[in-house]
Scaffold this motif. Structure first.
Motif, PDB file in Angstrom:
ATOM      1  N   GLU A  15      10.524  -2.814  -7.164  1.00 13.93           N
ATOM      2  CA  GLU A  15      11.757  -2.050  -6.914  1.00 13.93           C
ATOM      3  C   GLU A  15      11.574  -1.109  -5.730  1.00 13.93           C
ATOM      4  OE1 GLU A  15      13.457  -0.049 -10.338  1.00 13.93           O
ATOM      5  OE2 GLU A  15      12.524  -1.540 -11.642  1.00 13.93           O
ATOM      6  N   THR A  16      10.426  -0.442  -5.692  1.00 14.93           N
ATOM      7  CA  THR A  16      10.139   0.495  -4.612  1.00 14.93           C
ATOM      8  C   THR A  16      10.054  -0.227  -3.273  1.00 14.93           C
ATOM      9  OG1 THR A  16       8.904   1.835  -6.194  1.00 14.93           O
ATOM     10  CG2 THR A  16       8.587   2.329  -3.864  1.00 14.93           C
ATOM     11  N   ILE A  17       9.405  -1.385  -3.252  1.00 12.56           N
ATOM     12  CA  ILE A  17       9.322  -2.162  -2.017  1.00 12.56           C
ATOM     13  C   ILE A  17      10.710  -2.555  -1.550  1.00 12.56           C
ATOM     14  CG2 ILE A  17       8.604  -4.398  -1.073  1.00 12.56           C
ATOM     15  CD1 ILE A  17       6.021  -4.066  -2.690  1.00 12.56           C
ATOM     16  N   TYR A  18      11.545  -3.009  -2.483  1.00 14.86           N
ATOM     17  CA  TYR A  18      12.913  -3.403  -2.138  1.00 14.86           C
ATOM     18  C   TYR A  18      13.691  -2.227  -1.540  1.00 14.86           C
ATOM     19  CZ  TYR A  18      17.709  -5.012  -2.653  1.00 14.86           C
ATOM     20  OH  TYR A  18      19.020  -5.338  -2.410  1.00 14.86           O
ATOM     21  N   GLU A  19      13.585  -1.046  -2.158  1.00  9.68           N
ATOM     22  CA  GLU A  19      14.271   0.152  -1.647  1.00  9.68           C
ATOM     23  C   GLU A  19      13.795   0.491  -0.238  1.00  9.68           C
ATOM     24  OE1 GLU A  19      13.714   3.358  -4.379  1.00  9.68           O
ATOM     25  OE2 GLU A  19      14.846   2.370  -5.972  1.00  9.68           O
ATOM     26  N   ILE A  20      12.497   0.435  -0.016  1.00  6.30           N
ATOM     27  CA  ILE A  20      11.950   0.748   1.307  1.00  6.30           C
ATOM     28  C   ILE A  20      12.456  -0.270   2.334  1.00  6.30           C
ATOM     29  CG2 ILE A  20       9.829   0.866   2.679  1.00  6.30           C
ATOM     30  CD1 ILE A  20       8.437   2.010   0.167  1.00  6.30           C
ATOM     31  N   GLN A  21      12.475  -1.538   1.956  1.00 13.52           N
ATOM     32  CA  GLN A  21      12.976  -2.574   2.868  1.00 13.52           C
ATOM     33  C   GLN A  21      14.438  -2.335   3.227  1.00 13.52           C
ATOM     34  OE1 GLN A  21      11.996  -6.037   0.484  1.00 13.52           O
ATOM     35  NE2 GLN A  21      10.435  -6.648   1.966  1.00 13.52           N
ATOM     36  N   ILE A  22      15.259  -2.040   2.230  1.00 12.62           N
ATOM     37  CA  ILE A  22      16.694  -1.823   2.461  1.00 12.62           C
ATOM     38  C   ILE A  22      16.912  -0.580   3.314  1.00 12.62           C
ATOM     39  CG2 ILE A  22      18.881  -1.235   1.339  1.00 12.62           C
ATOM     40  CD1 ILE A  22      18.060  -4.173   1.054  1.00 12.62           C
ATOM     41  N   ASN A  23      16.240   0.515   2.998  1.00 13.21           N
ATOM     42  CA  ASN A  23      16.438   1.772   3.721  1.00 13.21           C
ATOM     43  C   ASN A  23      15.939   1.725   5.158  1.00 13.21           C
ATOM     44  OD1 ASN A  23      17.653   3.071   1.555  1.00 13.21           O
ATOM     45  ND2 ASN A  23      15.705   3.792   0.732  1.00 13.21           N
ATOM     46  N   ASN A  24      15.042   0.799   5.452  1.00 13.75           N
ATOM     47  CA  ASN A  24      14.455   0.748   6.792  1.00 13.75           C
ATOM     48  C   ASN A  24      14.780  -0.532   7.557  1.00 13.75           C
ATOM     49  OD1 ASN A  24      12.588   3.246   6.991  1.00 13.75           O
ATOM     50  ND2 ASN A  24      12.252   2.439   4.941  1.00 13.75           N
ATOM     51  N   GLY A  25      15.589  -1.395   6.971  1.00 16.11           N
ATOM     52  CA  GLY A  25      15.964  -2.629   7.647  1.00 16.11           C
ATOM     53  C   GLY A  25      14.786  -3.555   7.878  1.00 16.11           C
ATOM     54  N   GLN A  59       8.203   3.790 -11.328  1.00 16.69           N
ATOM     55  CA  GLN A  59       8.992   2.598 -11.050  1.00 16.69           C
ATOM     56  C   GLN A  59       8.095   1.382 -10.942  1.00 16.69           C
ATOM     57  OE1 GLN A  59      10.984   3.467  -7.308  1.00 16.69           O
ATOM     58  NE2 GLN A  59      12.974   3.142  -8.240  1.00 16.69           N
ATOM     59  N   ASP A  60       8.725   0.230 -11.075  1.00 14.49           N
ATOM     60  CA  ASP A  60       8.045  -1.029 -10.766  1.00 14.49           C
ATOM     61  C   ASP A  60       7.854  -1.069  -9.248  1.00 14.49           C
ATOM     62  OD1 ASP A  60       7.804  -3.854  -9.957  1.00 14.49           O
ATOM     63  OD2 ASP A  60       8.087  -4.235 -12.101  1.00 14.49           O
ATOM     64  N   ASP A 114       0.830  -1.201   0.000  1.00 10.66           N
ATOM     65  CA  ASP A 114       0.000   0.000   0.000  1.00 10.66           C
ATOM     66  C   ASP A 114       0.867   1.255   0.000  1.00 10.66           C
ATOM     67  OD1 ASP A 114      -2.314  -1.579   0.163  1.00 10.66           O
ATOM     68  OD2 ASP A 114      -2.274  -1.549   2.364  1.00 10.66           O
ATOM     69  N   ILE A 115       1.899   1.239   0.829  1.00 10.96           N
ATOM     70  CA  ILE A 115       2.784   2.395   0.941  1.00 10.96           C
ATOM     71  C   ILE A 115       3.566   2.584  -0.356  1.00 10.96           C
ATOM     72  CG2 ILE A 115       4.775   3.337   2.173  1.00 10.96           C
ATOM     73  CD1 ILE A 115       3.782   1.677   4.637  1.00 10.96           C
ATOM     74  N   ALA A 116       4.094   1.485  -0.898  1.00  9.29           N
ATOM     75  CA  ALA A 116       4.964   1.557  -2.076  1.00  9.29           C
ATOM     76  C   ALA A 116       4.200   1.890  -3.357  1.00  9.29           C
ATOM     77  CB  ALA A 116       5.707   0.244  -2.253  1.00  9.29           C
ATOM     78  N   ARG A 117       2.923   1.544  -3.413  1.00  2.00           N
ATOM     79  CA  ARG A 117       2.155   1.751  -4.641  1.00  2.00           C
ATOM     80  C   ARG A 117       2.151   3.213  -5.093  1.00  2.00           C
ATOM     81  NH1 ARG A 117      -2.237  -0.910  -3.426  1.00  2.00           N
ATOM     82  NH2 ARG A 117      -1.537  -2.769  -4.486  1.00  2.00           N
ATOM     83  N   SER A 118       1.862   4.130  -4.177  1.00  2.76           N
ATOM     84  CA  SER A 118       1.806   5.545  -4.567  1.00  2.76           C
ATOM     85  C   SER A 118       3.193   6.088  -4.893  1.00  2.76           C
ATOM     86  CB  SER A 118       1.148   6.383  -3.468  1.00  2.76           C
ATOM     87  OG  SER A 118       1.902   6.300  -2.281  1.00  2.76           O
ATOM     88  N   VAL A 119       4.201   5.626  -4.176  1.00  2.48           N
ATOM     89  CA  VAL A 119       5.570   6.070  -4.431  1.00  2.48           C
ATOM     90  C   VAL A 119       6.022   5.587  -5.802  1.00  2.48           C
ATOM     91  CG1 VAL A 119       7.965   5.924  -3.652  1.00  2.48           C
ATOM     92  CG2 VAL A 119       6.127   6.112  -1.978  1.00  2.48           C
TER      93      VAL A 119
END
Length: 103
Positions: free
Chosen positions: A77-87, A73-74, A62-67
C-alpha cells in the motif's frame, strides 16, 4: 376534423416549447450553480509531506519499508501511495538524488 388536427398540432408545439424552455432553464441553473460559493474552484489544504532524497542503490521497497512500519501499513500500500504521489511507474528506476514526496 381539420380543426381538431390543427388544435392538436398547436398543443403539441406548445408542449414541446414548454419542455425545451424547462430544460434550458434547468441547464442554466445547474451551470450557474456549480460556480456559486467558490469561483476559483476547489482548493487542497496544505499538508505535511516529507521529502526523501534517494541514495545510491536504494529501491522503492527500501524507502517504503520504514514508512509502512511506522504507519502500520502493508508495504505494498505504501509503495502504491508513493508511486501515485510522485508519478512513478512500476518500470521506472529511482535515481540517486531524486526527491520522493512521502505523504
Amino acid at each position: 376534423m381539420t380543426i381538431n388536427r390543427r388544435r392538436r398540432s398547436r398543443q403539441k408545439r406548445k408542449m414541446v416549447r414548454l419542455a425545451m424552455t424547462a430544460l434550458l432553464a434547468f441547464g442554466f441553473g445547474f451551470y450557474a450553480g456549480t460556480g456559486i460559493g467558490n469561483p476559483e474552484g476547489p482548493t487542497v489544504a496544505a499538508d505535511e509531506a516529507d521529502v526523501h532524497i534517494v541514495k545510491d542503490g536504494e529501491t522503492l521497497w527500501d524507502i517504503a519499508r520504514s514508512v509502512a512500519d511506522a504507519r502500520g501499513q502493508d508495504i505494498r500500500e505504501t509503495i502504491y501511495e508513493i508511486q501515485i504521489n510522485n508519478g512513478i511507474n512500476e518500470m521506472d528506476n529511482l535515481r540517486p538524488g531524486q526527491k520522493i514526496t512521502i505523504r
